[in-house]
Scaffold this motif. Structure first.
Motif, mmCIF file in Angstrom:
data_model
loop_
_atom_site.group_PDB
_atom_site.id
_atom_site.type_symbol
_atom_site.label_atom_id
_atom_site.label_comp_id
_atom_site.label_asym_id
_atom_site.label_seq_id
_atom_site.Cartn_x
_atom_site.Cartn_y
_atom_site.Cartn_z
ATOM 1 N N GLY A 1 -3.229 107.602 37.903
ATOM 2 C CA GLY A 1 -2.946 106.318 37.263
ATOM 3 C C GLY A 1 -4.224 105.799 36.620
ATOM 4 N N MET A 2 -4.671 104.654 37.075
ATOM 5 C CA MET A 2 -5.893 104.047 36.551
ATOM 6 C C MET A 2 -7.115 104.672 37.228
ATOM 7 S SD MET A 2 -7.134 100.059 36.732
ATOM 8 C CE MET A 2 -5.541 99.483 36.235
ATOM 9 N N SER A 3 -8.000 105.248 36.439
ATOM 10 C CA SER A 3 -9.217 105.834 37.009
ATOM 11 C C SER A 3 -10.176 104.720 37.431
ATOM 12 C CB SER A 3 -9.911 106.734 35.983
ATOM 13 O OG SER A 3 -10.550 105.932 34.990
ATOM 14 N N GLY A 4 -11.154 105.086 38.227
ATOM 15 C CA GLY A 4 -12.186 104.133 38.605
ATOM 16 C C GLY A 4 -12.979 103.640 37.413
ATOM 17 N N LEU A 5 -13.143 104.500 36.400
ATOM 18 C CA LEU A 5 -13.859 104.090 35.188
ATOM 19 C C LEU A 5 -13.087 103.006 34.442
ATOM 20 C CD1 LEU A 5 -15.080 107.575 33.930
ATOM 21 C CD2 LEU A 5 -16.417 105.820 35.106
ATOM 22 N N GLU A 6 -11.772 103.162 34.356
ATOM 23 C CA GLU A 6 -10.961 102.129 33.726
ATOM 24 C C GLU A 6 -10.961 100.864 34.571
ATOM 25 O OE1 GLU A 6 -6.404 101.259 32.186
ATOM 26 O OE2 GLU A 6 -6.923 103.283 32.824
ATOM 27 N N LEU A 7 -10.904 101.018 35.881
ATOM 28 C CA LEU A 7 -10.920 99.859 36.783
ATOM 29 C C LEU A 7 -12.184 99.031 36.582
ATOM 30 C CD1 LEU A 7 -9.888 98.148 39.150
ATOM 31 C CD2 LEU A 7 -10.988 99.824 40.689
ATOM 32 N N VAL A 8 -13.340 99.676 36.583
ATOM 33 C CA VAL A 8 -14.584 98.921 36.441
ATOM 34 C C VAL A 8 -14.632 98.222 35.084
ATOM 35 C CG1 VAL A 8 -16.072 100.791 35.599
ATOM 36 C CG2 VAL A 8 -17.076 98.949 36.867
ATOM 37 N N ALA A 9 -14.139 98.861 34.040
ATOM 38 C CA ALA A 9 -14.122 98.238 32.712
ATOM 39 C C ALA A 9 -13.207 97.011 32.686
ATOM 40 C CB ALA A 9 -13.679 99.256 31.663
ATOM 41 N N ARG A 10 -12.151 97.019 33.487
ATOM 42 C CA ARG A 10 -11.229 95.874 33.539
ATOM 43 C C ARG A 10 -11.702 94.799 34.509
ATOM 44 N NH1 ARG A 10 -5.204 98.207 33.563
ATOM 45 N NH2 ARG A 10 -4.764 95.979 33.500
ATOM 46 N N LEU A 11 -12.453 95.192 35.526
ATOM 47 C CA LEU A 11 -12.972 94.215 36.494
ATOM 48 C C LEU A 11 -14.134 93.399 35.938
ATOM 49 C CD1 LEU A 11 -13.109 96.106 39.914
ATOM 50 C CD2 LEU A 11 -11.738 94.088 39.350
ATOM 51 N N ARG A 12 -15.007 94.056 35.194
ATOM 52 C CA ARG A 12 -16.243 93.402 34.736
ATOM 53 C C ARG A 12 -15.977 92.074 34.021
ATOM 54 N NH1 ARG A 12 -19.951 93.212 37.394
ATOM 55 N NH2 ARG A 12 -20.346 95.403 37.591
ATOM 56 N N PRO A 13 -15.024 92.004 33.065
ATOM 57 C CA PRO A 13 -14.772 90.708 32.418
ATOM 58 C C PRO A 13 -14.156 89.663 33.361
ATOM 59 C CG PRO A 13 -13.726 92.500 31.190
ATOM 60 C CD PRO A 13 -14.282 93.086 32.433
ATOM 61 N N ARG A 14 -13.380 90.128 34.360
ATOM 62 C CA ARG A 14 -12.739 89.192 35.301
ATOM 63 C C ARG A 14 -13.764 88.535 36.216
ATOM 64 N NH1 ARG A 14 -8.202 92.811 34.763
ATOM 65 N NH2 ARG A 14 -6.218 91.838 35.298
ATOM 66 N N ARG A 15 -14.725 89.342 36.677
ATOM 67 C CA ARG A 15 -15.725 88.854 37.642
ATOM 68 C C ARG A 15 -17.093 89.402 37.246
ATOM 69 N NH1 ARG A 15 -13.574 88.364 42.995
ATOM 70 N NH2 ARG A 15 -15.709 88.033 43.649
ATOM 71 N N PRO A 16 -17.759 88.786 36.265
ATOM 72 C CA PRO A 16 -19.028 89.316 35.751
ATOM 73 C C PRO A 16 -20.118 89.502 36.810
ATOM 74 C CG PRO A 16 -18.216 87.539 34.355
ATOM 75 C CD PRO A 16 -17.322 87.588 35.549
ATOM 76 N N GLY A 17 -20.165 88.656 37.821
ATOM 77 C CA GLY A 17 -21.221 88.757 38.829
ATOM 78 C C GLY A 17 -20.897 89.668 40.005
ATOM 79 N N LEU A 18 -19.722 90.253 40.008
ATOM 80 C CA LEU A 18 -19.288 91.103 41.108
ATOM 81 C C LEU A 18 -20.059 92.418 41.106
ATOM 82 C CD1 LEU A 18 -17.125 91.584 43.369
ATOM 83 C CD2 LEU A 18 -15.674 92.556 41.580
ATOM 84 N N ALA A 19 -20.540 92.824 42.271
ATOM 85 C CA ALA A 19 -21.173 94.143 42.396
ATOM 86 C C ALA A 19 -20.061 95.186 42.400
ATOM 87 C CB ALA A 19 -21.988 94.220 43.679
ATOM 88 N N ILE A 20 -20.193 96.173 41.523
ATOM 89 C CA ILE A 20 -19.192 97.238 41.425
ATOM 90 C C ILE A 20 -19.918 98.569 41.480
ATOM 91 C CG2 ILE A 20 -17.332 98.257 40.066
ATOM 92 C CD1 ILE A 20 -17.063 95.549 38.623
ATOM 93 N N SER A 21 -19.562 99.368 42.481
ATOM 94 C CA SER A 21 -20.156 100.696 42.635
ATOM 95 C C SER A 21 -19.054 101.736 42.591
ATOM 96 C CB SER A 21 -20.910 100.795 43.962
ATOM 97 O OG SER A 21 -22.013 99.926 43.957
ATOM 98 N N MET A 22 -19.419 102.907 42.125
ATOM 99 C CA MET A 22 -18.466 104.002 41.988
ATOM 100 C C MET A 22 -18.824 105.099 42.985
ATOM 101 S SD MET A 22 -16.895 102.534 39.512
ATOM 102 C CE MET A 22 -15.621 103.733 39.300
ATOM 103 N N VAL A 23 -17.795 105.841 43.385
ATOM 104 C CA VAL A 23 -17.965 106.987 44.264
ATOM 105 C C VAL A 23 -17.395 108.194 43.525
ATOM 106 C CG1 VAL A 23 -17.394 107.997 46.493
ATOM 107 C CG2 VAL A 23 -17.696 105.527 46.301
#
Length: 130
Positions: free
Chosen positions: A68-90
């Motif tokens: 479905g939604m990859s982690g790369l797509e998720l981070v791209a969609r999260l960043r505008p919603r919560r600009p200050g949120l720490a987002i790490s990938m595995v």
């Protein structure tokens, strides 16, 4: 005044990740330092973040390769919603291209599988309120 635990949202389609994280962070969880939440997909993670009001999640730790939604797509969609949120990938595929794509999409940090929980704990300490 008692500090609330740092809330971490782990996003991974593999069901064995939840017991692994709970085991590796058991001391911190017992001490009330961290709180773990889990989402099995990118869509579920977006809903959890949208429902996180007032915001308590301070870190999203997402697998890159998910159906479905990859982690790369998720981070791209999260960043505008919560600009200050720490987002790490595995990722199981730790190469320069994967790192570059993750960072270009807004990831702050990339952890390789198997996760070095010692390094993760050091990173989590940096996210703790002063």
């Amino acid at each position: 005044m008692t500090l609330r635990p740092v809330k971490i949202l782990v996003v991974d389609d593999e069901p064995d990740m939840e017991p692994l994280f709970r085991q590796q962070l058991r001391r911190e969880l017992r001490a009330g330092r961290f709180e773990l939440d889990f989402a099995g997909s990118g869509c579920e993670a977006l809903k959890r973040i949208d429902d996180d009001d007032p915001p308590r999640v301070v870190l999203v730790l997402s697998d890159i390769n998910m159906p479905g939604m990859s982690g790369l797509e998720l981070v791209a969609r999260l960043r505008p919603r919560r600009p200050g949120l720490a987002i790490s990938m595995v990722t199981a595929y730790d190469d320069a291209d994967t790192r570059a794509r993750a960072q270009a999409n807004g990831a702050d940090r990339i952890f390789s599988k198997p996760i070095d929980f010692g390094a993760l704990k050091i990173y989590l300490e940096q996210l703790m309120p002063a």
